[in-house]
Design an enzyme around this catalytic site. Structure first.
Site, PDB file in Angstrom:
ATOM      1  CG  ASP A  45     -10.054   1.805  -3.183  1.00 18.18           C
ATOM      2  OD1 ASP A  45     -10.265   1.287  -2.072  1.00 18.18           O
ATOM      3  OD2 ASP A  45     -10.958   2.246  -3.915  1.00 18.18           O
ATOM      4  CB  SER A  46      -7.633   0.702   2.071  1.00 21.01           C
ATOM      5  OG  SER A  46      -7.077  -0.562   1.738  1.00 21.01           O
ATOM      6  CG  ASP A  84     -10.459  -2.254  -4.092  1.00 23.72           C
ATOM      7  OD1 ASP A  84     -11.391  -3.060  -4.271  1.00 23.72           O
ATOM      8  OD2 ASP A  84     -10.204  -1.740  -2.989  1.00 23.72           O
ATOM      9  CE  LYS A 114     -12.885  -4.576  -2.416  1.00 31.22           C
ATOM     10  NZ  LYS A 114     -13.501  -3.211  -2.355  1.00 31.22           N
ATOM     11  CD  GLU A 116     -15.967   1.494  -3.197  1.00 31.70           C
ATOM     12  OE1 GLU A 116     -14.904   1.412  -2.557  1.00 31.70           O
ATOM     13  OE2 GLU A 116     -16.635   2.541  -3.275  1.00 31.70           O
ATOM     14  CD  GLU A 183     -16.103  -0.249   4.103  1.00 32.60           C
ATOM     15  OE1 GLU A 183     -15.387   0.566   4.725  1.00 32.60           O
ATOM     16  OE2 GLU A 183     -15.874  -0.576   2.920  1.00 32.60           O
TER      17      GLU A 183
END
Length: 278
Positions: A45-46, A84, A114, A116, A183
């Site tokens: 999602d960057s 993501d 993925k 978070e 991270e």
């Protein structure tokens, strides 16, 4: 390179073999990552910042991720493709998270997803894994929590933060995650977590002792010029190269030196003569 699966990633940790991972957001870079035999490619999602121009990852939608994952899946045939789950597509309840994870595989062509979070999200990870969708975890600095954290700052320097990150990583492993991204975590803490976990750790700004490393494509190639993270190493400065090429092209168009006969096509002069009489 043989087709990479989560089993291969687990075996790489067992052998002590470091795991390279990079982001990709389109067909062209996915093809290049495949040719370079990068084992894991992340459609992160960057892309919200480096592709779509947002200030954070929060505005990224499922449609955004699916759109870009499709491109990557078409271009990369051998890497493990991770996509993501965007902000608020998995936090509401495990059933919604499962549906969205399935969309990334069915519609996008990803192999794994993925998300978070740690202990708080472990039940959701377990639910997704139970339905045979592999999950990569992500702890430490979690970019989707940027508003809660107040920015992108190293986490884990205090005893309380360090303890929670260790608990989060262990909870993800227990829930069935096949790997965990760390991270912006202090290197000694990353080393400790990597030793405690049986699944691979993938570091980004987390020191050299993780089982693997991940970098954002635009950071490592010098394409994203808004800022350069301290943890990123520029392996090329393509941003400057592209700017120089654009400037040269514009100048040659203006002064008439492009295009030349080499970039042009001919035709039968007799046909041209006929056209002049029309």
């Amino acid at each position: 390179m043989a087709k990479i699966t989560v089993r291969h990633i687990a075996e790489m940790k067992q052998r002590g073999e470091k795991i390279p991972m990079i982001t990709a957001y389109d067909y062209t870079t996915a093809v290049l990552a495949d040719a370079a035999e990068i084992p894991i490619v992340l459609v992160g999602d960057s892309l919200g910042m480096v592709v779509l121009g947002h200030e954070s990852t929060i505005p990224v939608t499922m449609d955004d991720i699916i759109h870009h994952t499709k491109m990557v899946a078409r271009g990369n045939k051998n890497s493990l493709i991770v996509a993501d789950l965007p902000f608020m597509t998995y936090q509401v309840d495990p059933s919604e998270a499962l549906r969205n994870a399935a969309r990334l595989l069915q519609e996008g062509g990803a192999h794994t997803v993925k998300l978070e979070g740690g202990e708080n999200i472990a039940p959701t990870v377990r639910r997704i894994v139970q339905c045979d969708i592999p999950v990569m975890g992500h702890v430490g600095v979690t970019p989707q929590s940027v508003n809660a954290f107040g920015g992108y700052r190293v986490r884990g320097r205090t005893a309380q933060q360090a303890s929670q990150i260790v608990k989060d990583a262990l909870a993800l492993e227990e829930a069935g995650a096949y790997a965990v991204v760390l991270e912006l975590v202090p290197a000694p803490l990353s080393r400790l977590i990597s030793e405690k976990l049986t699944v691979p750790t993938i570091g980004i700004g987390a020191g050299p002792d993780c089982d693997g490393q991940v970098q954002v494509l635009h950071d490592m190639l010098g394409l994203f010029t808004d800022f350069v993270p301290r943890h990123a190493k520029q392996y090329a400065n393509l941003g400057q190269t592209i700017r120089d090429a654009f400037c040269q092209y514009a100048q040659e168009v203006k002064d008439g030196s492009f295009p030349t006969t080499r970039e042009s096509f001919t035709m039968d002069e007799a046909i041209l003569a006929e056209l002049e009489d029309l």
